[in-house]
Structure formats: C-alpha cells, structure tokens
Design an enzyme around this catalytic site. Sequence first.
Site, PDB file in Angstrom:
ATOM      1  N   GLY A  70      -2.361 -61.814  44.893  1.00  0.00           N
ATOM      2  CA  GLY A  70      -3.117 -62.534  44.060  1.00  0.00           C
ATOM      3  C   GLY A  70      -4.536 -62.365  43.925  1.00  0.00           C
TER       4      GLY A  70
ATOM      5  CE  LYS B 139       3.184 -60.076  44.767  1.00  0.00           C
ATOM      6  NZ  LYS B 139       3.383 -61.556  44.839  1.00  0.00           N
TER       7      LYS B 139
HETATM    8  N1  HSE Z   1       5.494 -64.125  41.057  1.00  0.00           N
HETATM    9  C1  HSE Z   1       4.430 -63.941  41.959  1.00  0.00           C
HETATM   10  C2  HSE Z   1       4.289 -64.894  42.895  1.00  0.00           C
HETATM   11  C3  HSE Z   1       3.196 -63.632  41.246  1.00  0.00           C
HETATM   12  O1  HSE Z   1       5.033 -65.997  42.866  1.00  0.00           O
HETATM   13  O2  HSE Z   1       3.686 -64.631  43.990  1.00  0.00           O
HETATM   14  C4  HSE Z   1       1.970 -63.082  41.867  1.00  0.00           C
HETATM   15  O3  HSE Z   1       2.400 -61.799  42.456  1.00  0.00           O
END
Ligand code: HSE
Length: 398
Positions: A129, A200
């Site tokens: 994020g 990720k």
């Molecule tokens: N759905 C993802 C999370 C959003 O909760 O981390 C961010 O990549």
Amino acid sequence: MIKFAILGYGVVGSGVAEVMAEQREKIASVVGDAVELKSILVRHGYPGDPFADKMVTDFSLIENDPEISVVAEVIGGVGAAYEYSKRALLAGKSVVSSNKELVATHGAELNEIARRKNVNYLFEGSVGGGIPLLRPLCQCLAANRVDEVFGILNGTTNYILTAMDTEGQDFSEALQKAQELGYAEADPTADVEGIDACRKTAILADLAFGRNMDASAIPTRGITKITSADLELARALDHTIKLLGHAIRTEDGCCAFVEPHLIPLSHLLASVSGVMNACVVRGSAVGEVMFYGPGAGKRPTASAVAADIIDAAQHQAYRKDTDLGAPGGVLAPEAALISRWYVRAEAEPDEVRAVFPEAVPIYGSSGECGFLTEPLDRPALEAKLPALDARAHYRVLH
Ligand code: HSE
C-alpha cells in the site's frame, strides 16, 4: 505541462485524483513542471463529482491523446487492466499501477514493452500500500545480495486477525468491517485465502532475486481455518498469529510461500496491527531492515501511485527500470524448510509427549492444548500428527 490519466475510479482511483490535486503546487516544484489530470476512464458517470468533467468511457480517447504521457492503471484484475496497460505503453505512454495481480502475472512482459518504447512501468503501490518498499528494495538496497524477504503483506487479513485477537470479534464481522473500510479486494477470497499476499510475495521475490517467479506455483495457505482458540493458545505461548509472505534465496532460485506463522511477541512484526503491513528485508551488507506502514486503503495507496506518477513525469527522457527479472525463476520446495511448529490438539500431556518428547502443552478455555515442536520439516511434522488428535498446525517464525 505534463498530463496524466487515471484508469478506474474506485477507492484508489478517486484517492489518486484527490492527492494529486491537493499537492499540485508541491508536485510542480518537485517535477519542475505542472502535472495535471486530464482524463479519468470510468464505466459510468459520477454526476456532481469534483472530477466529473474529466471522465470518459472510451479508452481510445486516452490512448490516442498525444497530450497524455502518463497513465495510472487502478482498475484491478488482469482483463481490461492488462489490455489498456499494454495499449498505453505501446502508444508511448508511461504506465503506473497498484494492481498486484497484473504486476505478478504480466509485469515482466509489460516492463519489457516499456523498455522497448523507452517509457516507465512503475508499480510501487502494488505491494505494501502506502509503504515505500519497492523503490528502497531496488534502489537503496541495490548494493546488497538480498537473502530473505518476509512480512505482513495483506491489510485485510491483518485487520481480521487483530480484531479476532484483541477485540474478540468473529471472522465474518471483522471481514465486513475491512470491506467497509475499503481494504478488501472486490472478492475478499483473494485476501483471506492468501492469494493477494501470494501475488505480492511473487513481486518481492522477482525484485529481490532477479528471476521472474510463477505466482501460481507459490504454496499459499490463508487464514480461514484460524480460530479464536488458536489465537488464545498462541498468546499463552508468548506468540501471536500473522499471515506472512516469505521468500528465501536458495542456490538456484528461491523458496517462497504464504501461510500463517506464529510470531514471538518480542518480534517487531507481532506489534503490527490492523491494516498496517510490515516487510523485513535481509541484505548481505545492511543486515535486517523493516518497512512499516498502512498496507491498504484509499489515501495510503494513492500516495504510492501518485509518487509513481511524479517519478514517471520526472523521467520522461531517461526511463527508470524496475526489473522484474528474467523468466524461469526456480521455486525450491518449501517442504524441505525446517521450522519449529505450533500444534493445536485435543490430547493429554502424556499423549503429546509420546509424539513430541520436548513439547510443553498449554491448555486453553476450549479444553484443547497448544504446543511448539522441535525443528522439523513439514513432511516430518505431518507424519507425526495422525498419532494425535491434531486440529491445526502453523509454522513458527525463526
Ligand atoms: N486487499 C488488499 C489488502 C489491498 O487488504 O492488503 C491492498 O493491496
């Protein structure tokens, strides 16, 4: 003046428009030129929205607009997002993205097109994020051989585990709150089953080890089977439970996996709560560094996407390369990795010690016990479990 477009106007897209407008003057001074939002690709209109006059429903208007040099893709998924990213790059525009599914699946191909067209393909917002993570990994730690990367990479699951652990909320109540706060994916299965963290992890492994991994081959286990009994027993054992993405350098590639881990309460990762993410990188020169911050949500993710727009605007003549590695990254079997394990079982102390002589079982309010094993690989652990009425087992962070 440098003009950009945003593809998608959901949680992140609206945040990018907001943040770029709020910091217009500062951004102009950083870039040395004004950076202005020209178009937003939407599926339907947003009457009354402050950016309503910029909305278009036809991507070719952006693709064929010679004034637009940077495109921010925040649609998500690998359908239209992939097609439009490719077309934008082929049209000679830089593309920035927070779309981890797209970057993990087609990022290397898109980066190759960007290279050929001498434009940027940047994706800081795809992992962690709002945490500055990929740039520091690729640039500030460039003088290191990265040996290990692990961390809490999904805000939704960390929010759920924290709410279950500290507020006694049940799983579905906590998930609903995470969805309301805009943290969860459109289909939250990707969050709770660990798929989002897996994508990720693949991106981090690609960048850290220089070979492109097949994300779908990374063993992935989510949080849906974790119960309040597990969280209670973990705490009694001076641990907490976190979903970690983990990638370790091996001789010919890397070993990567996503699964719940027991984290000692004394470890920094144990205090990472709610939507916060944190990622530990172990480098040959620096040792261990940890990056921490909000891992999901409108403005934190917009902060990372906006930084990529600014970087792309600053690098119009000399592109920046975030190399996702050559194809064919070898994934070593995770089964061979030796760890201590947490086990929850319905068993008497004598029964536990007959199988795990060094274990010290602790009993929780459910009447079940939890204990930590000696170091074992997964097959050796799983061979022992049928002798007990074992209900759950999770890896303990080294
Ligand atoms: N759905 C993802 C999370 C959003 O909760 O981390 C961010 O990549």
